[in-house]
Write a protein that holds these residues in place. Structure first.
Motif, short mmCIF file in Angstrom:
data_model
loop_
_atom_site.label_atom_id
_atom_site.label_comp_id
_atom_site.label_asym_id
_atom_site.label_seq_id
_atom_site.Cartn_x
_atom_site.Cartn_y
_atom_site.Cartn_z
N GLY A 1 22.69 33.91 -19.46
CA GLY A 1 22.99 33.22 -18.21
C GLY A 1 24.12 33.84 -17.44
N ALA A 2 24.76 34.87 -17.99
CA ALA A 2 25.93 35.43 -17.33
C ALA A 2 25.53 36.23 -16.11
CB ALA A 2 26.69 36.32 -18.30
N GLY A 3 26.11 35.89 -14.98
CA GLY A 3 25.91 36.64 -13.76
C GLY A 3 27.19 36.56 -12.96
N ASP B 1 22.78 33.59 -11.71
CA ASP B 1 22.74 33.19 -13.11
C ASP B 1 21.31 32.82 -13.46
OD1 ASP B 1 22.36 30.76 -11.86
OD2 ASP B 1 24.23 29.86 -12.56
N THR B 2 21.08 32.38 -14.70
CA THR B 2 19.72 32.08 -15.14
C THR B 2 19.04 31.05 -14.23
OG1 THR B 2 20.20 32.59 -17.44
CG2 THR B 2 18.33 31.16 -17.03
N SER C 1 18.29 32.79 -10.73
CA SER C 1 17.81 34.18 -10.66
C SER C 1 16.56 34.31 -9.80
CB SER C 1 17.55 34.73 -12.06
OG SER C 1 16.56 33.97 -12.73
#
Length: 388
Positions: free
Chosen positions: A192-194, A323-324, A327
């Motif tokens: 989930g990291a963005g 993030d997830t 996206s």
């Protein structure tokens, strides 16, 4: 790194982009001989196809909201691609061709958004650039496989229908493979990291705006070039066998460019990864506009280096800036900007071709590519300053 999602994404992109979209430009001389009409009309048909792609992309976030249902979306979208391609092959005039090309665009817009976002969620963070390069590199595979169809169809203009209907087979293969996808695992913290959650309004912020303009420039330039390149070769008297070789070479350099850009996206120069494919596009289109029969061949090989690398970088960039949970929205937002550029490309290219000649289309594309290169450079410098 999971293989099946990458294989599905690669095959889907090969069908939706390499065959169904770019194959239209390859077969355009034969289609025009068979059905008649001006380049402006066929530019409009190309624009409407891309408008359908844009509409499908815009619809995708809602359809992809439930991740468990994404494999079904992929399968249904590509069943629709197969059916629409078959209808386009049976077109007895421009109106039915236009409608079928629009339907292909809508279905492939949903299909590409589904396969790319699903692939990037299933691939480890550090491997996303490589996976994106592999998947988009399949555009080149589509070009290589379809290359002989151009010269074969020109020899008998009705053959474009056979060449078109063959695209149904790989689309059906995507349907079968999509139904074999296992249910997705729950996203990990790393997955989930963005940079941050993404919203549509973020397109207007400095951290995204120059990239968005650069991607729109790519959309305008590459599709204007690709739609009319084969027609320009034919008008220059380039032999059909040479055109076949050039189209295959375009596919080969496209695959090479996409695979080469993967390590760049994963490395220290990641933020500058969009600059090289845009610059090679500008250089290649400029070379293609020069006189003689060698220039368009050399130019096409250069343009190919960025055709698949650019969307590979853009897909990875969209995931970096989201993030997830967001996206799919990020992919849709940037692809919408790209799609707007693609809408303008065939229309502008058709007008340029009718008024200034086919060779002028390559010069037009070179100018737009150059503007996009500048914007991509500014975007990279802004990103590096934020991170330092």
């Amino acid at each position: 790194m999971p293989r099946l999602p990458i294989v599905i994404a690669a095959l889907a992109i090969a069908v939706d982009i390499g065959l169904a979209r770019l194959g239209y430009g390859l077969l355009l001389p034969a289609i025009r001989l068979d059905l008649g009409g001006s380049y402006g009309i066929y530019g409009l048909i190309g624009a409407l196809h891309l408008g359908g792609y844009l509409a499908g992309t815009l619809a995708s976030p809602r359809l992809l909201r439930a991740r468990n249902g994404v494999p079904r979306v992929i399968a249904i979208a590509h069943a629709a691609v197969a059916a629409s391609v078959a209808i386009s092959a049976a077109s007895d005039g421009i109106p039915l061709l236009l409608v079928s090309r629009l339907a292909i665009g809508i279905a492939s817009g949903i299909g590409v958004a589904a396969v790319v976002t699903e692939m990037l969620e299933r691939v480890p963070v550090g491997r996303r650039g490589l996976a994106s390069g592999i998947a988009w590199g399949a555009t080149g595979l589509g070009l290589i496989v379809s290359a002989p169809a151009g010269a074969w169809a020109v020899a008998d203009p009705t053959r474009w229908r056979i060449a078109t209907v063959l695209c149904v087979l790989p689309a059906i293969a995507v349907v079968a493979l999509a139904m074999r996808l296992a249910p997705p695992a729950a996203p990990s913290r790393a997955a989930g990291a963005g940079d941050a959650p993404f919203a549509w309004r973020d397109l207007l912020r400095a951290r995204n705006a120059f990239f968005a303009v650069a991607y729109a420039s790519f959309g305008i330039a590459y599709i204007a070039y690709a739609t009319f390149a084969v027609a320009a070769f034919t008008a220059r008297g380039v032999a059909p066998a040479v055109v076949t070789g050039v189209w295959a070479g375009l596919g080969l350099t496209s695959a090479i460019g996409a695979l080469a850009i993967g390590p760049v996206v994963a490395g220290r120069w990641a933020r500058y990864a969009f600059v090289p494919p845009m610059a090679t596009g500008a250089l290649g289109c400029w070379i293609s506009s020069l006189a003689g029969s060698v220039a368009p061949i050399a130019g096409a090989l250069c343009v190919g280096m960025g055709i698949a690398a650019s969307p590979a970088v853009a897909s990875a960039f969209a995931r970096m800036r989201s993030d997830t949970a967001t996206s799919a929205t990020a992919f849709t937002a940037f692809t919408t900007i790209f799609g707007c550029g693609q809408l303008l490309g065939p229309l502008a290219g058709g007008i340029v071709a009718d008024r200034a000649g086919l060779d002028a289309v390559a010069l037009f594309s070179a100018i737009v590519f150059a503007a996009g290169t500048l914007c991509a450079t500014i975007d990279a410098r802004l990103a590096v300053r934020r991170e330092s």
